[in-house]
Design a protein around this motif. Structure first.
Motif, PDB file in Angstrom:
ATOM      1  N   GLN A  26      26.207  -0.361 -48.302  1.00 21.14           N
ATOM      2  CA  GLN A  26      27.823  -0.418 -48.654  1.00 21.14           C
ATOM      3  C   GLN A  26      28.327  -0.837 -47.178  1.00 21.14           C
ATOM      4  O   GLN A  26      29.280  -1.718 -47.136  1.00 21.14           O
ATOM      5  CB  GLN A  26      28.098   1.121 -48.956  1.00 21.14           C
ATOM      6  N   GLU A  27      27.760  -0.429 -46.177  1.00 20.63           N
ATOM      7  CA  GLU A  27      28.502  -0.941 -44.854  1.00 20.63           C
ATOM      8  C   GLU A  27      28.030  -2.503 -44.503  1.00 20.63           C
ATOM      9  O   GLU A  27      28.843  -2.983 -44.153  1.00 20.63           O
ATOM     10  CB  GLU A  27      27.496  -0.103 -43.736  1.00 20.63           C
ATOM     11  N   LEU A  28      26.923  -2.781 -45.015  1.00 18.60           N
ATOM     12  CA  LEU A  28      26.513  -4.244 -44.983  1.00 18.60           C
ATOM     13  C   LEU A  28      27.568  -5.054 -45.833  1.00 18.60           C
ATOM     14  O   LEU A  28      28.175  -6.044 -45.219  1.00 18.60           O
ATOM     15  CB  LEU A  28      24.937  -4.458 -45.398  1.00 18.60           C
ATOM     16  N   ALA A  29      27.821  -4.576 -46.990  1.00 19.73           N
ATOM     17  CA  ALA A  29      28.368  -5.163 -47.937  1.00 19.73           C
ATOM     18  C   ALA A  29      30.099  -5.388 -47.236  1.00 19.73           C
ATOM     19  O   ALA A  29      30.606  -6.329 -47.469  1.00 19.73           O
ATOM     20  CB  ALA A  29      28.652  -4.694 -49.415  1.00 19.73           C
ATOM     21  N   ALA A  30      30.375  -4.231 -46.685  1.00 21.39           N
ATOM     22  CA  ALA A  30      31.802  -4.020 -46.220  1.00 21.39           C
ATOM     23  C   ALA A  30      31.966  -5.016 -45.043  1.00 21.39           C
ATOM     24  O   ALA A  30      32.994  -5.985 -44.871  1.00 21.39           O
ATOM     25  CB  ALA A  30      32.214  -2.703 -45.774  1.00 21.39           C
ATOM     26  N   GLU A  31      30.853  -5.092 -44.139  1.00 17.95           N
ATOM     27  CA  GLU A  31      30.815  -6.151 -42.990  1.00 17.95           C
ATOM     28  C   GLU A  31      30.846  -7.449 -43.784  1.00 17.95           C
ATOM     29  O   GLU A  31      31.576  -8.294 -42.928  1.00 17.95           O
ATOM     30  CB  GLU A  31      29.521  -5.860 -42.199  1.00 17.95           C
ATOM     31  N   ASP A  78      36.526 -12.534 -45.346  1.00 15.08           N
ATOM     32  CA  ASP A  78      38.081 -12.398 -45.162  1.00 15.08           C
ATOM     33  C   ASP A  78      38.424 -13.179 -43.980  1.00 15.08           C
ATOM     34  O   ASP A  78      39.215 -14.059 -43.813  1.00 15.08           O
ATOM     35  CB  ASP A  78      38.452 -10.914 -45.067  1.00 15.08           C
ATOM     36  N   GLN A  79      37.769 -13.080 -42.748  1.00 18.38           N
ATOM     37  CA  GLN A  79      37.910 -13.605 -41.495  1.00 18.38           C
ATOM     38  C   GLN A  79      37.610 -15.283 -41.706  1.00 18.38           C
ATOM     39  O   GLN A  79      38.528 -15.916 -41.055  1.00 18.38           O
ATOM     40  CB  GLN A  79      37.132 -13.072 -40.675  1.00 18.38           C
ATOM     41  N   LEU A  80      36.763 -15.463 -42.253  1.00 15.30           N
ATOM     42  CA  LEU A  80      36.489 -17.062 -42.687  1.00 15.30           C
ATOM     43  C   LEU A  80      37.604 -17.576 -43.247  1.00 15.30           C
ATOM     44  O   LEU A  80      38.163 -18.585 -43.267  1.00 15.30           O
ATOM     45  CB  LEU A  80      35.026 -17.159 -43.229  1.00 15.30           C
TER      46      LEU A  80
END
Length: 150
Positions: free
Chosen positions: A125-130, A136-138
């Motif tokens: 989940q943390e990996l997916a969120a990152e 989003d930043q890209l």
């Protein structure tokens, strides 16, 4: 790509080793019980042979000495059978204790495996969120770059 590292992997490894040791101990206890039961069966067969021989001695000409010896042999066999029954009961208790220890170790191992699975799910989940954040930043960067050009 990030790699999942479970902080308590060493504890889980120890639980696996303990479980394997308890499985071995259970197997040894089971084998011991089987051996004791086999000895008991052999003693009972010998007693039956002595009793059969006693019945044969009672037929025809009676040899008092042979009858007395046979009676003593039967009494000795009864005593040996009682002792062997005690050994069988002790082996059964040992097997039950080994089963309980194995069961407890398996429960502990399963609990640690569930903790590991939960930690892995949280990691995913943390990996997916990152990854979502990076996307989003890209996208935001591309959008701003595209709007600046016009």
């Amino acid at each position: 790509m990030a790699k999942f590292v479970y902080r308590m992997q060493s504890i889980l490894d120890i639980k696996y080793k303990l479980e394997e040791q308890e499985r071995t101990a259970y197997g040894i206890a089971s084998q011991r019980l089987q051996e004791e039961n086999t000895k008991l069966q052999q003693l009972m067969l010998r007693r039956m042979e002595y009793e059969k021989h006693a019945a044969e001695l009672a037929i025809g000409l009676i040899d008092v000495r042979a009858v007395q010896e046979n009676k003593r042999a039967i009494d000795v066999m009864k005593s040996l059978i009682r002792d062997q029954i005690m050994k069988v009961h002790a082996a059964e208790k040992n097997l039950e204790l080994a089963r309980k220890r194995l069961n407890a170790i398996m429960v502990e191992r399963k609990a640690h495996e569930k903790l590991r699975e939960k930690a892995f799910e949280q990691f995913k989940q943390e990996l997916a969120a990152e990854e979502a954040k990076e996307i989003d930043q890209l996208v935001s960067f591309n959008y701003h770059e595209h709007t600046d050009e016009t």
